[in-house]
Design a protein around this motif. Structure first.
Motif, PDB file in Angstrom:
ATOM      1  N   ASN A  33       1.011  -1.112  -0.079  1.00 44.20           N
ATOM      2  CA  ASN A  33       0.037   0.053   0.012  1.00 44.20           C
ATOM      3  C   ASN A  33       0.921   1.148  -0.033  1.00 44.20           C
ATOM      4  O   ASN A  33       2.094   1.220   0.075  1.00 44.20           O
ATOM      5  CB  ASN A  33      -0.850  -0.163   1.119  1.00 44.20           C
ATOM      6  CG  ASN A  33      -0.434   0.054   2.498  1.00 44.20           C
ATOM      7  OD1 ASN A  33       0.581   0.739   2.951  1.00 44.20           O
ATOM      8  ND2 ASN A  33      -0.754  -0.984   3.271  1.00 44.20           N
ATOM      9  N   ALA A  34       0.360   2.168  -0.176  1.00 39.39           N
ATOM     10  CA  ALA A  34       1.015   3.590  -0.365  1.00 39.39           C
ATOM     11  C   ALA A  34       1.571   4.231   1.020  1.00 39.39           C
ATOM     12  O   ALA A  34       2.553   4.944   1.100  1.00 39.39           O
ATOM     13  CB  ALA A  34       0.291   4.657  -0.805  1.00 39.39           C
ATOM     14  N   SER A  35       1.434   3.809   2.104  1.00 39.04           N
ATOM     15  CA  SER A  35       1.894   3.981   3.486  1.00 39.04           C
ATOM     16  C   SER A  35       2.902   3.483   3.988  1.00 39.04           C
ATOM     17  O   SER A  35       3.127   3.616   5.059  1.00 39.04           O
ATOM     18  CB  SER A  35       0.652   4.124   4.420  1.00 39.04           C
ATOM     19  OG  SER A  35       0.101   3.054   4.583  1.00 39.04           O
ATOM     20  N   LYS A  46      10.973   4.628  -6.576  1.00 39.48           N
ATOM     21  CA  LYS A  46       9.954   4.340  -5.856  1.00 39.48           C
ATOM     22  C   LYS A  46       9.117   3.027  -6.243  1.00 39.48           C
ATOM     23  O   LYS A  46       9.046   2.700  -7.396  1.00 39.48           O
ATOM     24  CB  LYS A  46       9.156   5.627  -6.299  1.00 39.48           C
ATOM     25  CG  LYS A  46       7.917   5.824  -5.403  1.00 39.48           C
ATOM     26  CD  LYS A  46       7.165   6.813  -5.537  1.00 39.48           C
ATOM     27  CE  LYS A  46       5.951   6.949  -4.732  1.00 39.48           C
ATOM     28  NZ  LYS A  46       5.046   8.280  -4.957  1.00 39.48           N
ATOM     29  N   VAL A  49       2.891   0.520  -6.277  1.00 38.69           N
ATOM     30  CA  VAL A  49       1.882   0.129  -5.295  1.00 38.69           C
ATOM     31  C   VAL A  49       0.674  -0.793  -5.999  1.00 38.69           C
ATOM     32  O   VAL A  49       0.157  -0.247  -6.905  1.00 38.69           O
ATOM     33  CB  VAL A  49       1.074   1.240  -4.674  1.00 38.69           C
ATOM     34  CG1 VAL A  49       0.019   0.785  -3.478  1.00 38.69           C
ATOM     35  CG2 VAL A  49       1.974   2.204  -3.867  1.00 38.69           C
TER      36      VAL A  49
END
Length: 71
Positions: A33-35, A46, A49
């Protein structure tokens, strides 16, 4: 009315044997997930996700930080 399939990163959750293969398609790795935060130190790229891809490759997340094959 015609319905066309939507292409997305999650639509084709391929199976990769190792991080070398996964990184050819996802150079920064795959995050669940993005968090999530990277525990393994500084990375150059990067991660993508995609929960379904991450879930099918959890064995490639050596440091258990929620990112498989980060670089």
């Amino acid at each position: 009315m015609v319905l066309l399939p939507v292409q997305s990163t999650e639509a084709a959750a391929a199976k990769f044997k190792n991080c070398t293969e996964l990184n050819k398609t996802y150079p920064g790795g795959v995050a669940k997930n993005a968090s999530v935060k990277n525990k393994g130190g500084k990375t150059k790229l990067k991660p993508t996700v995609a929960a379904s891809i991450y879930n099918s490759h959890t064995k490639l997340d050596r440091d258990k930080d929620g990112i498989a094959c980060e670089r």
